[in-house]
Enzyme design. Structure first.
Site, PDB file in Angstrom:
ATOM      1  N   ARG A 338       0.849  -1.188   0.000  1.00 58.56           N
ATOM      2  CA  ARG A 338       0.000   0.000   0.000  1.00 58.56           C
ATOM      3  C   ARG A 338       0.886   1.240   0.000  1.00 58.56           C
ATOM      4  NH1 ARG A 338      -5.047   1.129   4.091  1.00 58.56           N
ATOM      5  NH2 ARG A 338      -3.422   1.005   5.705  1.00 58.56           N
ATOM      6  N   GLU A 430     -12.872   4.220   0.360  1.00 57.71           N
ATOM      7  CA  GLU A 430     -12.930   4.738   1.729  1.00 57.71           C
ATOM      8  C   GLU A 430     -13.199   6.238   1.775  1.00 57.71           C
ATOM      9  OE1 GLU A 430      -9.175   3.747   3.509  1.00 57.71           O
ATOM     10  OE2 GLU A 430      -8.012   4.666   1.905  1.00 57.71           O
ATOM     11  N   ASP A 458     -12.054   4.913   7.709  1.00 55.65           N
ATOM     12  CA  ASP A 458     -11.765   6.151   6.981  1.00 55.65           C
ATOM     13  C   ASP A 458     -13.028   6.706   6.337  1.00 55.65           C
ATOM     14  OD1 ASP A 458      -9.265   7.606   6.718  1.00 55.65           O
ATOM     15  OD2 ASP A 458      -8.365   5.687   6.226  1.00 55.65           O
ATOM     16  N   ASP A 629      -5.333   3.010  14.160  1.00 62.29           N
ATOM     17  CA  ASP A 629      -4.411   3.581  13.189  1.00 62.29           C
ATOM     18  C   ASP A 629      -4.952   4.946  12.791  1.00 62.29           C
ATOM     19  OD1 ASP A 629      -6.447   3.112  11.390  1.00 62.29           O
ATOM     20  OD2 ASP A 629      -5.323   1.732  10.120  1.00 62.29           O
TER      21      ASP A 629
END
Length: 723
Positions: A338, A430, A458, A629
């Site tokens: 990613r 997202e 997100d 996160d």
């Protein structure tokens, strides 16, 4: 700090030297040509990157203004008309099917769990890559998946009573995943392979066969007394280990000592939300670990129980097929990487005008260069057997941004001499503008797309920020029951199937964020394959093994086939705004919401800023460990900012809450010798000030993202320590 000039790029020496001394020498890539091409990519595409970010801001200004005049939309037709008028909601084109080629079966056809791991941490990266297989016995024994009642406590040494419960659970699982004719797995006494079939003899001496002979995939050892039996169900494997020399095997009638499951079929090596990489020094750690994974030589010394050992990547293993012919079984998770999104810029490289370069462009070029060790002309082909590189691209807003990522990948392929569409794309669904235009986003990458995934966390952060002016949002815990959520989850599957992703790409679901609550995960996360997702995120290798059982119970390909005729989820539901219609929260409820959000923010931010840890297990207000996160941080910060903006709470109330919860977080981290307390040090604690910025300045943050504040404050702390 010193820099080296390469074709108009001022590259920090530590990054330049890494590329020149560690990456390029092993590749058939001319260094001068690489830097010239890299510079051209940066200087050609950075202005487009900036223009796309400016468009995000322009749209947000128009949406804010509309909400100020109308409030939350009552007339959805009027609201949709407005979104179309400003170019937020785009026309949907004709039907099409994706045409991505050279996709490994782990992505195209095998349904199973997916890990996301901070590639900055070599030990975590190795554990994840090696989590392709995991012991089901260990996963059940070591977690709350098996209750500690009736004398089945874990204890410090092996508890036979608990072991019996684990073995009984696994035997029941085998009865449903690979059933035997006229025999239960608990009654098996021995195994043999005869005439290409698995022959089972019960403890009563009766012979039995698999109900479906196709479940038998292979074996190791002597056919008359194999040491390993390989079964296959719904495309994924089960391995039965037979060893009478072990404590478990000796006590088992068939000498079964363990049952292993193919677990993390794929792993996302993350350069984004789960790491804290703010400068060239940090980025080199990221890229060096990715290099080790691509070369296959990454290793890490691990200390355990007073001894240490070197952890490396697992080799593939040879098995004999039912016909006796040898074949190889993959023992490593297929790795995707990613990259960061389009937002951030990096001080690691400056362009010819002295501007920091877009970090997403830098990631694409450098992770792509490193991937040549696997997929280049002399590549190992140990990660991708089909010669593809898999890049997950996060936080894109709409098809224009997806098309821009495609352009970046094309330019990188040209620079590296790779055939067009070698670099595949995973699209994170997202952001709200991507969701509502998902079909057109997929169309923009139709020759590259290998993955779409709902990122509830997100996506909720963007939902709050986009509709910040519409009114006070419902409580965070109520968000999962909001109308837009279920529509969003279904819409992603519906659009993915419409565009032909079944059998070609992953349709994924989000993270189970409670790594200690495995019994609850076993009960609930089966909903993901039942919803048509052929992968879903898990927080650990153990969770991957337990979640793998769901893919034996659910045939995802069959589910997807059945969903193709379902009516598409409603756009009007997706666009419904989760504001509280008549908020009547008590002061106690409001304070509890603030406490919970503040604790999560502080618990994560203090480790991010002070220690550079990008992914943490943070106890919530009920002392349940939650994986935090930047996505979870984005929700909490935006939620508090929203309530502040709409006067549900005051700034003084937020500051008081943050100070009080800082003391709680300090206590939770008391055993960490590297931890710096915040309480009593509020003005000087850069981490505490970062947490306050994220909330008090939450409305100002681009799309509610947390990276600008975190990066600035982490760099401030690093500068302070080196001063």
């Amino acid at each position: 700090m010193s820099r080296v000039d390469k074709n108009g790029l001022a590259i920090e020496t530590v990054l330049h030297d890494f590329l020149v001394e560690e990456v390029l020498p092993g590749l058939a890539v001319d260094a001068d040509k690489f830097f010239a091409d890299f510079s051209a990519i940066v200087h050609d595409l950075a202005p487009k990157n900036c223009a796309l970010l400016a468009k995000r801001d322009e749209l947000q200004v128009k949406i804010d203004d509309w909400y100020r005049r109308h409030g939350a939309p009552a007339d959805m037709d009027e609201y949709q008309s407005f979104l179309r008028e400003i170019g937020y909601l785009l026309p949907e084109g004709s039907d099409f099917q994706v045409s991505t080629q050279n996709v490994d079966p782990e992505i195209a056809s095998i349904a199973g769990p997916q890990l996301v791991v901070p590639v900055m941490n070599a030990r975590y990266a190795l554990n994840a890559a090696n989590a392709r297989w995991g012991s089901l016995y260990d996963a059940l024994y070591g977690t709350d998946a098996i209750p500690e009642s009736d004398g089945a406590e874990k204890g410090k040494s092996y508890n036979p009573k608990r072991g019996e419960k684990v073995i009984a659970w696994v035997r029941d699982f085998l009865d449903t995943s690979a059933p035997l004719q006229d025999c239960r797995w608990k009654d098996v006494g021995s195994f043999a392979v005869k005439d290409g079939a698995l022959v089972v003899r019960s403890i009563d001496g009766e012979q039995a066969m698999l109900t479906d002979g196709k479940h038998f995939a292979g074996y190791r050892g002597d056919a008359a007394a194999p040491t390993h039996i390989l079964l296959k169900n719904n495309g994924i494997h089960i391995e039965i280990v037979i060893d009478a020399a072990t404590t478990i095997g000796k006590a088992d009638p068939a000498h079964i000592s363990d049952v292993w499951l193919e677990s993390a079929i794929t792993t996302i090596m993350d350069c984004e939300d789960s790491i804290a990489a703010v400068d060239a020094e940090d980025k080199v750690v990221v890229y060096r670990n990715w290099l080790g994974l691509m070369k296959g030589d990454l290793q890490e010394e691990v200390a355990k129980g007073g001894t240490s050992f070197i952890r490396t990547l697992n080799p593939d293993l040879q098995y004999a097929g039912p016909d006796g012919a040898a074949f190889e079984v993959h023992r490593r998770s297929l790795m995707l990487v990613r990259n960061v999104g389009h937002l951030m810029i990096s001080p690691a490289i400056l362009d010819r005008d002295g501007n920091e370069v877009p970090e997403g462009i830098m990631d694409a070029a450098i992770t792509g260069l490193i991937a040549l060790y696997d997929i280049g002309p002399s590549g190992r082909r140990k990660n991708s057997r089909t010669g593809s590189m898999y890049v997950v691209k996060p936080k894109m807003h709409g098809p224009e941004e997806v098309a821009f990522a495609v352009e970046i990948f094309s330019r990188v392929e040209d620079a590296l001499g790779l055939p067009r569409n070698t670099i595949k794309m995973g699209i994170m669904d997202e952001e709200r503008r991507t969701t509502v235009n998902l079909k057109e986003c997929i169309r923009a990458a139709r020759e590259r797309v290998v993955f779409i995934n709902t990122g509830f966390l997100d996506r909720t952060g963007d939902e709050i920020h986009t509709s910040m002016e519409a009114g006070p949002m419902i409580r965070k815990g109520d968000m999962r029951q909001a109308a837009w959520i279920s529509a969003y989850e279904n819409w992603n599957v519906d659009i993915g199937l419409e565009c032909g992703l079944a059998g070609h790409a992953q349709i994924g679901k989000g993270m189970w964020a409670m790594p200690d609550l495995m019994a609850a995960m076993l009960e609930q996360k089966i909903a993901h394959p039942k919803a048509g997702a052929n992968t879903a995120w898990v927080p650990s290798p153990t969770a991957a093994t337990l979640h793998a059982t769901h893919y034996h119970r659910v045939n995802v390909a069959r589910v997807q086939q059945g969903l193709k005729d379902r009516a598409r989820a409603k756009l009007s539901d997706i666009l419904s705004v989760p504001v509280a219609v008549r908020p009547n929260w008590t002061p106690e409820e409001i304070q509890r919401e603030l406490d919970n959000n503040a604790q999560g923010i502080l618990g994560y931010v203090v480790r991010w800023v002070d220690q550079g840890v990008g992914c943490s297990k943070v106890p919530d207000i009920n002392n349940v460990g939650l994986m935090e996160d930047r996505a979870t941080l984005r929700i909490s910060a935006q939620h508090m900012a929203n309530w502040l903006h709409h006067k549900v709470v005051t700034e003084a109330q937020i500051i008081e809450t943050m100070r009080r919860m800082a003391a709680v977080v300090d206590r939770q981290n008391a055993s960490d010798p590297a931890y710096q307390p915040m309480a009593g040090n509020f003005d000087d604690s850069i981490a505490f000030q970062a947490a306050l910025d994220l909330v008090l300045k939450g409305r100002e943050q681009p799309n509610g993202y947390t990276e600008p504040v975190l990066h600035r404050r982490r760099l401030e702390l690093k500068a302070k320590h080196t001063a």
